[in-house]
Design a protein around this motif. Structure first.
Motif, PDB file in Angstrom:
ATOM      1  N   ALA A 187       0.836  -1.198   0.000  1.00  0.00           N
ATOM      2  CA  ALA A 187       0.000   0.000   0.000  1.00  0.00           C
ATOM      3  C   ALA A 187       0.872   1.251   0.000  1.00  0.00           C
ATOM      4  N   ILE A 188       0.466   2.237  -0.804  1.00  0.00           N
ATOM      5  CA  ILE A 188       1.092   3.558  -0.837  1.00  0.00           C
ATOM      6  C   ILE A 188       0.031   4.573  -0.425  1.00  0.00           C
ATOM      7  N   LEU A 189       0.346   5.369   0.596  1.00  0.00           N
ATOM      8  CA  LEU A 189      -0.612   6.336   1.121  1.00  0.00           C
ATOM      9  C   LEU A 189       0.033   7.713   1.134  1.00  0.00           C
ATOM     10  N   GLN A 190      -0.412   8.567   0.242  1.00  0.00           N
ATOM     11  CA  GLN A 190       0.109   9.926   0.110  1.00  0.00           C
ATOM     12  C   GLN A 190      -0.901  10.891   0.735  1.00  0.00           C
ATOM     13  N   TRP A 206       9.041   4.818  -6.207  1.00  0.00           N
ATOM     14  CA  TRP A 206       7.665   4.293  -6.192  1.00  0.00           C
ATOM     15  C   TRP A 206       7.577   2.989  -7.000  1.00  0.00           C
ATOM     16  N   ALA A 207       8.169   2.969  -8.187  1.00  0.00           N
ATOM     17  CA  ALA A 207       8.087   1.776  -9.029  1.00  0.00           C
ATOM     18  C   ALA A 207       8.775   0.592  -8.361  1.00  0.00           C
ATOM     19  N   ALA A 208       9.921   0.834  -7.712  1.00  0.00           N
ATOM     20  CA  ALA A 208      10.615  -0.259  -7.026  1.00  0.00           C
ATOM     21  C   ALA A 208       9.782  -0.792  -5.879  1.00  0.00           C
ATOM     22  N   PHE A 209       9.110   0.105  -5.141  1.00  0.00           N
ATOM     23  CA  PHE A 209       8.246  -0.363  -4.056  1.00  0.00           C
ATOM     24  C   PHE A 209       7.111  -1.216  -4.602  1.00  0.00           C
ATOM     25  N   VAL A 210       6.514  -0.794  -5.711  1.00  0.00           N
ATOM     26  CA  VAL A 210       5.451  -1.587  -6.330  1.00  0.00           C
ATOM     27  C   VAL A 210       5.971  -2.973  -6.716  1.00  0.00           C
ATOM     28  N   LYS A 211       7.203  -3.025  -7.176  1.00  0.00           N
ATOM     29  CA  LYS A 211       7.764  -4.307  -7.612  1.00  0.00           C
ATOM     30  C   LYS A 211       8.142  -5.213  -6.440  1.00  0.00           C
ATOM     31  N   THR A 212       8.795  -4.644  -5.430  1.00  0.00           N
ATOM     32  CA  THR A 212       9.450  -5.483  -4.418  1.00  0.00           C
ATOM     33  C   THR A 212       9.032  -5.208  -2.985  1.00  0.00           C
ATOM     34  N   GLY A 213       8.307  -4.105  -2.746  1.00  0.00           N
ATOM     35  CA  GLY A 213       7.990  -3.722  -1.384  1.00  0.00           C
ATOM     36  C   GLY A 213       9.087  -2.915  -0.718  1.00  0.00           C
ATOM     37  N   ARG A 214      10.128  -2.549  -1.486  1.00  0.00           N
ATOM     38  CA  ARG A 214      11.225  -1.726  -0.953  1.00  0.00           C
ATOM     39  C   ARG A 214      11.573  -0.659  -1.990  1.00  0.00           C
ATOM     40  N   PRO A 215      11.473   0.627  -1.614  1.00  0.00           N
ATOM     41  CA  PRO A 215      11.760   1.696  -2.578  1.00  0.00           C
ATOM     42  C   PRO A 215      13.260   1.858  -2.808  1.00  0.00           C
ATOM     43  N   ALA A 216      13.641   1.947  -4.059  1.00  0.00           N
ATOM     44  CA  ALA A 216      15.038   2.157  -4.434  1.00  0.00           C
ATOM     45  C   ALA A 216      15.051   2.860  -5.782  1.00  0.00           C
TER      46      ALA A 216
END
Length: 559
Positions: A250-253, A478-488
């Motif tokens: 989940a992403i909550l802005q 954001w894209a890395a978090f969507v892919k793996t659950g960890r932003p990078a």
């Protein structure tokens, strides 16, 4: 009403199926660019090729909620025959028109009660990956009253080029999406009412689970994301048992964990949602449910806010089992990784949410001491009288958005889930000149790579190399978090999880990892909310600072 797109039969159906098969087998670029076709369980759709991305717009995910379906849960839509054209957005859900020049006002050429559609942007090679591409489902903001998935700023193509499938959805708004009423409860098999907009969101996620693989997406790797009321919606989804298993991150802005009306009783200073609905019907001159359903939808949407209706979820024991703060305190929320944050200038563009500025520093301090008692020194240390203008807007920012973001990070960490906290503190000349530094929603065009497609009244972000680098960094995280659950992000600093060090990422002119966000902010507002919960008759939302009710004494009991 939106005109139904006719279906193709005979030769048209054969051509559509042939195109879909050709694409699946790697047809030549000219054919792929001209007519990307997907055969999904819901039906075949023909979209638009955008270079490395295919876009499919205006796909219905539930039956039209009109006539006798008004104020009912979304109903499944039978698969359509032939190939449905999916090049144009569907109509926005009915909503009041925003005044011209308002910073968030966008042109909405079509409004309709028949609006339950979604859009998909998919990398053209997504289907070739073994399990499919990760999926992000975007829920727009707008106070549960306005907004649309057709907003140009939400275009998913740039994120899709980073290897994810992006889905944006419409959901019922205002009185059509969130009305509770005793007669609606009586006719419901579950004896609940309200939350229709939330049920729409759950139906859209269910559609994604069943259909997204056909677009190259992985239904086992779905991130639900939203900003403002979209972030509130993600909180609702994390709290709802009906949404469990439909998303995995989940992403909550700029979400806000405010108190919420309960269906059948007055609690925490909120009138019961059914009673509020009955009072609205009386004010609108409706004798019963049949009269409400017979009313012109556009007139209803226009009149309801003027009659005092404000849309929120309803705590009904089924869709939303209990107050959101309680769900998270009990550890009953979705056990998923989260990325959550807020903007330094949230209230600069939402000054109607801020308390009035006191006449003097002395008046301010006296009001705070009267209302906050033993917490007054802590309050004045965070929000001093030396800069009344900034302190007044910072109180609402932190009570709504800052406290919520850090609470999310803490509660998910307690569940053993990775949690990533951010503060968007980036300004640019056009915004700063209007005293709108890092204003509410100003991070969105950086997330989507759409700085050139903001609404007409929006301070225009420059298209400079610095802004481009920042946008690329944010999109990468954001894209890395969507892919793996960890932003990078490539060539950017590591973003550590919140953890015990209270780590966060500050997005300034560049990303900067830091620790200890606004020391004392979270603790103050958590204490305030705890006391209001214990007292049981006061909401925790916009009533802060000099408009706060007098806080009750500290208590360890909660109702």
């Amino acid at each position: 009403m939106r005109a139904r797109v006719g279906t193709l039969r005979g030769l048209g159906l054969a051509l559509g199926l042939a195109l879909g098969l050709a694409l699946a087998l790697g047809a030549g670029p000219a054919l792929a660019r001209s007519a990307p076709v997907v055969e999904a369980p819901a039906g075949a759709v023909r979209g638009e090729a955008l270079g490395e991305v295919a876009a499919f717009r205006g796909i219905p995910y539930a039956a039209p909620p009109v006539g006798q379906r008004r104020w009912r849960p979304p109903a499944p839509l039978a698969p359509w025959a032939g190939v449905r054209e999916a090049k144009d957005f569907g109509p926005a859900c009915l909503q009041p028109r925003m005044p011209p020049g308002f910073i968030y006002a966008s042109e909405l050429p079509q409004l309709s009660e028949d609006c339950l559609t979604l859009n998909v942007w998919a990398p053209k090679d997504a289907a070739r990956t073994p399990s499919g591409a990760p999926v992000m489902v975007w829920i727009h903001g707008g106070s549960l009253t306005t907004g649309s998935s057709r907003e140009a700023m939400y275009d998913g193509a740039a994120l899709a080029r980073r290897g994810i499938v992006v889905v944006s959805i419409n959901y019922r708004l205002g009185v059509l999406g969130w009305l509770a009423h005793p007669a609606l409860t009586a006719e419901s098999p579950d004896k609940v009412s309200g939350n229709y907009g939330l049920l729409d969101q759950i139906a859209a996620l269910t559609w994604v689970k069943r259909n997204i693989a056909a677009f190259g997406g992985d239904p086992a790797n779905v991130t639900v994301a939203g900003e403002s009321a979209g972030g509130l919606s993600v909180l609702y989804l994390m709290a709802s048992p009906l949404a469990r298993g439909l998303f995995h991150k989940a992403i909550l802005q700029s979400a806000y964990m405010v108190s919420t009306p309960e269906l059948g009783e007055n609690r925490f200073g909120h009138e019961g949602a059914e009673a509020a609905g009955a009072r609205l019907a009386e004010r609108l001159g409706a004798g019963g449910l049949a009269d409400l359903r017979a009313m012109d939808a556009a007139a209803l949407v226009d009149k309801a806010p003027k009659a005092g209706f404000a849309p929120f979820g309803a705590i009904d024991g089924k869709v939303l089992p209990r107050q959101i703060v309680e769900v998270f305190d009990r550890g009953e929320q979705a056990p998923v990784p989260v990325l959550a944050g807020f903007n330094e200038g949230e209230i600069r563009s939402l000054r109607r949410l801020a308390p009035p500025k006191p006449a003097s520093a002395a008046a301010y301090e006296a009001a705070i001491r009267e209302r906050y008692g033993d917490l007054a020194d802590d309050f004045l240390r965070l929000y001093p009288s030396s800069d009344l203008g900034e302190s007044v807007i910072a109180t609402t920012r932190d009570a709504l958005y800052g406290w919520t973001a850090e609470r999310l990070a803490r509660k998910q960490t307690e569940l053993g889930q990775p949690a990533f906290l951010y503060l968007f503190d980036h300004g640019y000349p056009a915004a700063d000149a209007l005293d709108l530094h890092a204003f509410h929603a100003s991070e969105i065009p950086y997330v989507f790579g759409t700085r050139d497609r903001t609404p007409a009244g929006w301070p225009k972000p420059p298209l400079s190399s610095l802004e481009t680098r920042l946008g690329q960094a944010i999109q990468g995280y954001w894209a890395a978090f969507v892919k793996t659950g960890r932003p990078a992000a490539a060539d950017q600093p590591a973003w550590p999880p919140y953890g015990e060090s209270r780590a966060y990422m500050a997005f300034e002119d560049a990303p900067r990892p830091k620790t200890g966000l606004m020391p004392g902010m979270y603790e103050l507002h958590e204490d305030v909310v705890g006391r209001r919960r214990a007292q049981g008759d006061t909401p925790w939302n916009w009533n802060v600072g000099v408009v706060s009710p007098v806080l009750p004494p500290k208590s360890t009991e909660r109702r």
